[in-house]
Motif scaffolding. Structure first.
Motif, PDB file in Angstrom:
ATOM      1  N   HIS A   1       1.175   8.719  12.053  1.00 48.26           N
ATOM      2  CA  HIS A   1       0.135   9.734  11.941  1.00 48.26           C
ATOM      3  C   HIS A   1      -0.467  10.007  13.320  1.00 48.26           C
ATOM      4  O   HIS A   1      -0.094   9.377  14.320  1.00 48.26           O
ATOM      5  CB  HIS A   1      -0.907   9.353  10.896  1.00 48.26           C
TER       6      HIS A   1
ATOM      7  N   GLY B   1      -3.114   9.327  14.835  1.00 46.07           N
ATOM      8  CA  GLY B   1      -3.788   8.271  15.603  1.00 46.07           C
ATOM      9  C   GLY B   1      -2.798   7.461  16.422  1.00 46.07           C
ATOM     10  O   GLY B   1      -3.187   6.728  17.328  1.00 46.07           O
ATOM     11  N   HIS B   2      -1.514   7.572  16.085  1.00 50.86           N
ATOM     12  CA  HIS B   2      -0.493   6.774  16.773  1.00 50.86           C
ATOM     13  C   HIS B   2       0.647   7.617  17.340  1.00 50.86           C
ATOM     14  O   HIS B   2       1.459   7.111  18.113  1.00 50.86           O
ATOM     15  CB  HIS B   2       0.104   5.742  15.803  1.00 50.86           C
TER      16      HIS B   2
ATOM     17  N   THR C   1       3.138  10.201  19.295  1.00 52.97           N
ATOM     18  CA  THR C   1       3.322  10.423  20.726  1.00 52.97           C
ATOM     19  C   THR C   1       2.883  11.835  21.138  1.00 52.97           C
ATOM     20  O   THR C   1       2.407  12.044  22.230  1.00 52.97           O
ATOM     21  CB  THR C   1       4.771  10.071  21.137  1.00 52.97           C
TER      22      THR C   1
ATOM     23  N   ARG D   1       0.141  14.682  20.126  1.00 52.23           N
ATOM     24  CA  ARG D   1      -1.054  14.781  19.282  1.00 52.23           C
ATOM     25  C   ARG D   1      -1.713  16.152  19.287  1.00 52.23           C
ATOM     26  O   ARG D   1      -2.751  16.339  18.676  1.00 52.23           O
ATOM     27  CB  ARG D   1      -2.071  13.713  19.701  1.00 52.23           C
TER      28      ARG D   1
ATOM     29  N   MET E   1     -11.192   6.225  10.282  1.00 49.74           N
ATOM     30  CA  MET E   1     -10.716   7.180  11.294  1.00 49.74           C
ATOM     31  C   MET E   1     -10.760   6.558  12.684  1.00 49.74           C
ATOM     32  O   MET E   1      -9.867   6.766  13.498  1.00 49.74           O
ATOM     33  CB  MET E   1     -11.587   8.442  11.278  1.00 49.74           C
TER      34      MET E   1
ATOM     35  N   ALA F   1      -7.968   3.726  12.976  1.00 55.50           N
ATOM     36  CA  ALA F   1      -6.563   4.097  12.815  1.00 55.50           C
ATOM     37  C   ALA F   1      -6.033   4.881  14.011  1.00 55.50           C
ATOM     38  O   ALA F   1      -5.341   5.868  13.852  1.00 55.50           O
ATOM     39  CB  ALA F   1      -6.380   4.913  11.530  1.00 55.50           C
ATOM     40  N   ARG F   2      -6.385   4.458  15.218  1.00 61.86           N
ATOM     41  CA  ARG F   2      -5.817   5.153  16.369  1.00 61.86           C
ATOM     42  C   ARG F   2      -5.616   4.214  17.538  1.00 61.86           C
ATOM     43  O   ARG F   2      -6.325   3.219  17.696  1.00 61.86           O
ATOM     44  CB  ARG F   2      -6.677   6.338  16.791  1.00 61.86           C
ATOM     45  N   SER F   3      -4.610   4.540  18.334  1.00 60.84           N
ATOM     46  CA  SER F   3      -4.352   3.797  19.556  1.00 60.84           C
ATOM     47  C   SER F   3      -4.434   4.789  20.713  1.00 60.84           C
ATOM     48  O   SER F   3      -4.302   5.989  20.505  1.00 60.84           O
ATOM     49  CB  SER F   3      -2.965   3.158  19.485  1.00 60.84           C
TER      50      SER F   3
ATOM     51  N   SER G   1      -3.550   7.219  23.761  1.00 63.84           N
ATOM     52  CA  SER G   1      -2.362   8.012  24.047  1.00 63.84           C
ATOM     53  C   SER G   1      -2.056   7.949  25.532  1.00 63.84           C
ATOM     54  O   SER G   1      -2.962   7.799  26.351  1.00 63.84           O
ATOM     55  CB  SER G   1      -2.623   9.459  23.628  1.00 63.84           C
ATOM     56  N   SER G   2      -0.780   8.079  25.880  1.00 57.53           N
ATOM     57  CA  SER G   2      -0.413   8.096  27.303  1.00 57.53           C
ATOM     58  C   SER G   2      -0.826   9.416  27.955  1.00 57.53           C
ATOM     59  O   SER G   2      -0.846   9.543  29.169  1.00 57.53           O
ATOM     60  CB  SER G   2       1.085   7.878  27.465  1.00 57.53           C
TER      61      SER G   2
ATOM     62  N   TRP H   1      -5.502  13.623  25.321  1.00 56.48           N
ATOM     63  CA  TRP H   1      -5.544  13.299  23.888  1.00 56.48           C
ATOM     64  C   TRP H   1      -6.354  12.027  23.610  1.00 56.48           C
ATOM     65  O   TRP H   1      -6.341  11.511  22.497  1.00 56.48           O
ATOM     66  CB  TRP H   1      -4.117  13.161  23.342  1.00 56.48           C
TER      67      TRP H   1
END
Lengths: 411, 57
Positions: free
Chosen positions: A75, A77-78, A80, A82, B43, B46-48, B50-51, B55
């Protein structure tokens, strides 16, 4: 094969998979989802012969990231990718997917599937090692760049990372000033459909995964006369004469409806071919859209068509109208005809579902959950209770979709 | 859902009862503070990163 569901274990050979993605098609644009003005007989029949999902979600309310979730099972949140982002000013192509990203095409290819994408990619370019061929597809024909796809009469399409000129079309460069030329001689969607049908014929003897990423009904409003004729004069029209970045059209409402009906016709041609080749009962066909219908822009009239049905909002918004998609799954003999499911699924669930179907282990770090059991024609598992009961953890320890507490009820 | 998170990391969560209100006309977050807080926490978790710097917000 420990993960392979008993429901499908009797399948002698692994099924073919066709995933058809429309572009900016709204939740209410198909007859089987309440559309009253636009004719979609083939998709309506596909739903009547399969399962229609009422609460299925795209990956994102815009194009590229939605496609990224579909490809990767992650999803936003992860994921590549976004958001929509050109890879550079004046350059064709969008932001690349990171090297090492695992896609559903790679996983299916590894497990013996022939793989192809026909249509719009939007996730990077060959010179950045982010073309479909870099991410598990044996074959690509169509657009690499979303911006180039703003015209259905482009000067070229891409075939396996090489530009192939199209006869009789005007010059176009993404980012050019002024409106797009309204017509040309070669309508890209027709060529892409032909290529998809040819590829299916050529791969009938092995399991295949075909991802058809149609560019219909995204702007520009452009459609050949043989489709437009059905709708011209049907409704009052305000000719579009001042489009800034898309093409103008004398009868924009008729053009939008004709585009959707042409997409429907092409889906019908594919389903007929599967039948002709006797692949019908060994092929799962899924259909959805990349995001909701666009707000009134350059001739589109989503309020007139009720393109997003009863839902609030449009493409680019996280209201239901931006993210809920028509979603149909058809597989004669395996998915019970004429069923409706209110299972809540999203595009990151597609990778694990197709992996389960193919007997390919999905990566451990995905977000998606397989909804394969929700599609079963087995009456014992097509009711809510049993379906929840079936949803114990699989061999890899990941719960299936129905284990989330949300019943995958069919009725 | 939360809107405009890029502009405001702590934008107010909104909550809609889709079973009763498919057109999302009434934000019921104030009537269900526990549920809204739970959704907001999900919310955030549930996120990591981004490179791509644009973002990350």
């Amino acid at each position: 094969m420990a993960d392979y569901p008993a429901l499908f274990a009797a399948q002698a050979s692994r099924p073919n998979i066709v995933f058809i993605l429309a572009d900016d098609l709204g939740y209410g644009d198909l007859g089987c989802y309440g559309q009253t003005k636009i004719r979609t007989p083939n998709l309506d029949r596909m739903a009547a012969e399969g399962m229609r999902f009422t609460q299925f979600y795209t990956g994102c309310p815009v194009c590229a990231p939605s496609r990224c979730t579909l490809m990767t099972g992650k999803h936003l949140g992860h994921a590549t990718v976004r958001n929509n982002m050109q890879r550079g000013p004046g350059l064709e192509g969008q932001h690349r997917m990171e090297a090492g990203t695992v896609t559903v095409a790679q996983l299916l290819k590894k497990s013996g599937y022939a793989t192809a994408i026909v249509g719009k990619w939007g996730l990077g370019m060959p010179e950045e090692q982010s073309s479909p061929l870099d991410f598990g597809f044996d074959h690509h024909y169509g657009y690499l760049c979303q911006g180039m796809a703003h015209t259905f009469y482009p000067p070229y399409l891409w075939r396996d990372n090489k530009q192939e000129p199209l006869a009789g079309n005007p010059p176009y460069t993404y980012g050019q000033k002024g409106p797009i030329e309204p017509t040309g001689q070669t309508y890209s969607a027709d060529l892409m459909t032909e290529d998809a049908l040819r590829w299916v014929r050529g791969h009938r003897d092995q399991p295949f995964f075909l991802y058809i990423a149609s560019t219909i009904p995204h702007l520009s409003l452009q459609v050949p006369e043989d489709s437009l004729a059905e709708y011209r004069g049907k409704w009052p029209e305000t000719p579009l004469t001042n489009s800034k970045h898309y093409s103008n059209h004398d009868t924009p409402r008729a053009a939008y409806a004709a585009m959707v009906t042409r997409l429907d016709r092409d889906v019908g041609r594919l389903l007929s071919l599967l039948k002709e080749l006797k692949l019908d009962e060994n092929t799962l066909v899924m259909f959805g859209s990349d995001n909701g219908a666009v707000f009134p822009l350059s001739g589109t009239d989503p309020e007139f068509f009720r393109s997003n049905g009863p839902l609030r909002g449009y493409k680019q918004q996280l209201w239901e109208g931006g993210i809920r998609t028509p979603f149909i799954a058809r597989w004669p003999g395996k998915i019970k005809a004429g069923t409706t499911s209110d299972h809540i699924g999203a595009y990151w669930d597609v990778l694990p579902t197709l992996c389960e179907l193919a007997g390919a282990p999905p990566p451990a770090d995905i977000d998606g959950l397989s909804f394969l059991r929700c599609c079963s024609a087995d009456p014992a598992s097509s009711n809510t209770t049993t379906c929840i009961g079936n949803s114990t953890a699989k061999g890899d320890g990941r719960p299936s979709a129905s284990a989330t507490g949300r019943p995958c009820a069919s009725r | 859902m939360r809107e405009q998170v890029k502009r405001d990391r702590n934008s107010t969560p909104e909550l809609y009862n889709l079973a009763r209100d498919p057109g999302e006309t009434a934000n019921v977050a104030q009537d269900n503070p526990g549920l809204a807080a739970k959704a907001a926490a999900l919310m955030k978790a549930a996120r990591s990163p981004s490179s791509e710097p644009q973002w990350n917000f």
